[in-house]
Scaffold this active site. Structure first.
Site, PDB file in Angstrom:
ATOM      1  CG  ASP A  67      81.007  99.476 128.608  1.00 44.51           C
ATOM      2  OD1 ASP A  67      81.546  99.746 127.505  1.00 44.51           O
ATOM      3  OD2 ASP A  67      81.422  98.585 129.362  1.00 44.51           O
ATOM      4  CG  ASN A  92      89.236 110.219 123.090  1.00 44.10           C
ATOM      5  OD1 ASN A  92      90.327 110.413 122.567  1.00 44.10           O
ATOM      6  ND2 ASN A  92      89.111 109.843 124.356  1.00 44.10           N
ATOM      7  CE1 TYR A 157      94.048 101.261 120.460  1.00 45.71           C
ATOM      8  CE2 TYR A 157      96.162 101.167 119.337  1.00 45.71           C
ATOM      9  CZ  TYR A 157      95.168 101.901 119.976  1.00 45.71           C
ATOM     10  OH  TYR A 157      95.316 103.258 120.115  1.00 45.71           O
ATOM     11  CE  LYS A 161      91.968 103.155 118.141  1.00 41.80           C
ATOM     12  NZ  LYS A 161      91.241 104.346 118.600  1.00 41.80           N
ATOM     13  CB  THR A 192      96.531 109.523 127.861  1.00 45.26           C
ATOM     14  OG1 THR A 192      96.891 108.203 127.393  1.00 45.26           O
ATOM     15  CG2 THR A 192      96.560 110.491 126.694  1.00 45.26           C
TER      16      THR A 192
HETATM   17  N1  LIG Z   1      97.595 107.738 124.365  1.00 46.36           N
HETATM   18  C1  LIG Z   1      98.202 107.336 123.265  1.00 46.36           C
HETATM   19  O1  LIG Z   1      99.423 107.115 123.231  1.00 46.36           O
HETATM   20  C2  LIG Z   1      97.412 107.182 121.978  1.00 46.36           C
HETATM   21  C3  LIG Z   1      98.110 107.012 120.778  1.00 46.36           C
HETATM   22  C4  LIG Z   1      97.401 106.876 119.587  1.00 46.36           C
HETATM   23  C5  LIG Z   1      96.025 106.901 119.603  1.00 46.36           C
HETATM   24  N2  LIG Z   1      95.357 107.049 120.780  1.00 46.36           N
HETATM   25  C6  LIG Z   1      93.901 107.035 120.737  1.00 46.36           C
HETATM   26  O2  LIG Z   1      93.401 108.153 121.429  1.00 46.36           O
HETATM   27  C7  LIG Z   1      92.170 107.823 122.080  1.00 46.36           C
HETATM   28  C8  LIG Z   1      92.245 108.179 123.546  1.00 46.36           C
HETATM   29  O3  LIG Z   1      93.346 107.526 124.132  1.00 46.36           O
HETATM   30  P1  LIG Z   1      93.810 107.878 125.613  1.00 46.36           P
HETATM   31  O4  LIG Z   1      95.207 107.417 125.720  1.00 46.36           O
HETATM   32  O5  LIG Z   1      93.453 109.271 125.938  1.00 46.36           O
HETATM   33  O6  LIG Z   1      92.894 106.875 126.467  1.00 46.36           O
HETATM   34  P2  LIG Z   1      92.599 106.850 128.034  1.00 46.36           P
HETATM   35  O7  LIG Z   1      93.545 107.714 128.785  1.00 46.36           O
HETATM   36  O8  LIG Z   1      92.517 105.399 128.385  1.00 46.36           O
HETATM   37  O9  LIG Z   1      91.129 107.466 128.087  1.00 46.36           O
HETATM   38  C9  LIG Z   1      90.113 106.802 127.389  1.00 46.36           C
HETATM   39  C10 LIG Z   1      88.791 107.504 127.594  1.00 46.36           C
HETATM   40  O10 LIG Z   1      87.775 106.711 126.990  1.00 46.36           O
HETATM   41  C11 LIG Z   1      86.871 106.236 127.993  1.00 46.36           C
HETATM   42  N3  LIG Z   1      86.502 104.863 127.694  1.00 46.36           N
HETATM   43  C12 LIG Z   1      87.332 103.814 127.483  1.00 46.36           C
HETATM   44  N4  LIG Z   1      86.610 102.702 127.287  1.00 46.36           N
HETATM   45  C13 LIG Z   1      85.308 103.065 127.352  1.00 46.36           C
HETATM   46  C14 LIG Z   1      84.090 102.355 127.238  1.00 46.36           C
HETATM   47  N5  LIG Z   1      84.053 101.033 127.016  1.00 46.36           N
HETATM   48  N6  LIG Z   1      82.935 103.041 127.366  1.00 46.36           N
HETATM   49  C15 LIG Z   1      82.952 104.370 127.618  1.00 46.36           C
HETATM   50  N7  LIG Z   1      84.066 105.095 127.741  1.00 46.36           N
HETATM   51  C16 LIG Z   1      85.238 104.442 127.607  1.00 46.36           C
HETATM   52  C17 LIG Z   1      87.609 106.392 129.313  1.00 46.36           C
HETATM   53  O11 LIG Z   1      86.712 106.674 130.365  1.00 46.36           O
HETATM   54  P3  LIG Z   1      86.127 105.637 131.449  1.00 46.36           P
HETATM   55  O12 LIG Z   1      87.292 104.816 131.924  1.00 46.36           O
HETATM   56  O13 LIG Z   1      85.542 106.553 132.470  1.00 46.36           O
HETATM   57  O14 LIG Z   1      85.111 104.857 130.706  1.00 46.36           O
HETATM   58  C18 LIG Z   1      88.446 107.640 129.042  1.00 46.36           C
HETATM   59  O15 LIG Z   1      87.644 108.782 129.221  1.00 46.36           O
HETATM   60  C19 LIG Z   1      91.951 106.341 121.807  1.00 46.36           C
HETATM   61  O16 LIG Z   1      91.094 106.206 120.703  1.00 46.36           O
HETATM   62  C20 LIG Z   1      93.332 105.820 121.449  1.00 46.36           C
HETATM   63  O17 LIG Z   1      93.276 104.702 120.597  1.00 46.36           O
HETATM   64  C21 LIG Z   1      96.014 107.196 121.966  1.00 46.36           C
END
Ligand SMILES: NC(=O)c1ccc[n+]([C@@H]2O[C@H](COP(=O)([O-])OP(=O)(O)OC[C@H]3O[C@@H](n4cnc5c(N)ncnc54)[C@H](OP(=O)(O)O)[C@@H]3O)[C@@H](O)[C@H]2O)c1
Length: 261
Positions: A67, A92, A157, A161, A192
């Protein structure tokens, strides 16, 4: 590809690699021939991905279930990467607390700070030090379009960021003299599991995670930040440069309320 591996290899560490954008980064990096250290909480998802990547790209993959909100996250990541030369960090993972600020427990907002601010800072410090002493390497922090201004219903959040964006900008300037490229990736809405789990009430144009991750890797070494996607670049320009800040906050606020209010 071999130039990329020489500049940012032989190993990359992806923090938050089990799904979504992190998984996309891991797949692209393995395809570029980098060995991987993959971190996330879900050991089973990491193990499946690692097996896939070893088979498809003949790279070494280490996984460590952790974590990233833990207080000793820097030391824990350093242990996970012990004995290998990490030339690229992709931070990420993120936590978001969506909804009225006062309606969410304080612990949740503090978790946002732990995962989204302390985590990238600690890993950039721990792994960036070794990169700087080698005189080469790269650091990618996943920020967001939300980093540009305050955002109701996403206040902690968006602030986290902004922290990642400004941290990356400062490190971009500081570490380039030491041979380390730093980049903040300002992504917009992306398809995602995390985005789906936020249960938006309307559909908005979504980018694919592979496209966002590829754009970020291609932009590394070419400036302090990248906004992925043409629509998002227009939005970033309008909100960040054209509009008065107060107007940006209000317009983003209306859009966020339509999605999550
Ligand atoms: N998707 C969007 O629309 C979007 C837009 C702008 C920016 N972003 C940024 O892009 C990044 C990825 O977003 P995403 O949408 O791909 O997220 P996601 O689908 O929720 O995936 C997040 C990843 O991070 C891991 N994670 C989350 N919390 C964690 C913790 N406390 N410890 C260890 N691992 C953790 C999760 O794995 P586990 O659950 O296995 O821990 C997963 O592998 C983030 O920084 C987000 O702010 C996303």
């Amino acid at each position: 590809m071999s130039a990329f591996r020489e500049r940012y290899g032989p190993w990359a560490l992806v923090a938050g690699a089990s799904a979504g954008l992190g998984e996309a980064f891991a797949r692209l990096l393995a395809a570029r021939g980098l060995h991987l250290v993959l971190l996330a909480r879900r050991a089973d998802a990491l193990a499946r991905l690692a097996e896939d990547l070893r088979r498809a790209h003949a790279v070494d993959v280490r996984t460590e279930a952790m974590d990233l909100s833990r207080a000793d996250v820097g030391a824990a990541a350093a242990r996970a990467a012990e004995g290998v030369e990490v030339g690229l960090l992709v931070y990420n993972a993120a936590h978001s607390a969506i909804g009225p600020f006062l309606g969410r427990p304080l612990e949740e907002h503090l978790r946002v700070v732990d995962v989204n601010c302390r985590g990238p800072l600690a890993l950039a410090h721990v792994l960036g030090g070794a990169m700087a002493s080698r005189g080469r390497g790269g650091i990618v922090l996943m920020a967001s379009l939300a980093a540009s201004q305050g955002n109701p219903l996403l206040a902690s959040y968006a602030a986290s960021k902004a922290f990642e964006l400004v941290l990356a900008e400062g490190l971009w300037s500081e570490l380039r003299e030491r041979g380390v490229d730093v980049l903040a990736c300002r992504a917009g809405a992306t398809r995602t599991p995390g985005y789906a789990a936020s249960r938006p009430r309307r559909s908005v144009p979504l980018m694919e995670p592979e496209d966002v991750a590829r754009r970020a890797l291609d932009a590394l070494g070419h400036g302090p930040s990248v906004v992925t996607g043409a629509l998002n670049r227009v939005a970033a320009f309008a909100f960040g440069r054209l509009l008065p800040r107060r107007a940006s906050i209000q317009i983003m606020g209306r859009a966020t309320r339509r999605l999550y209010g």
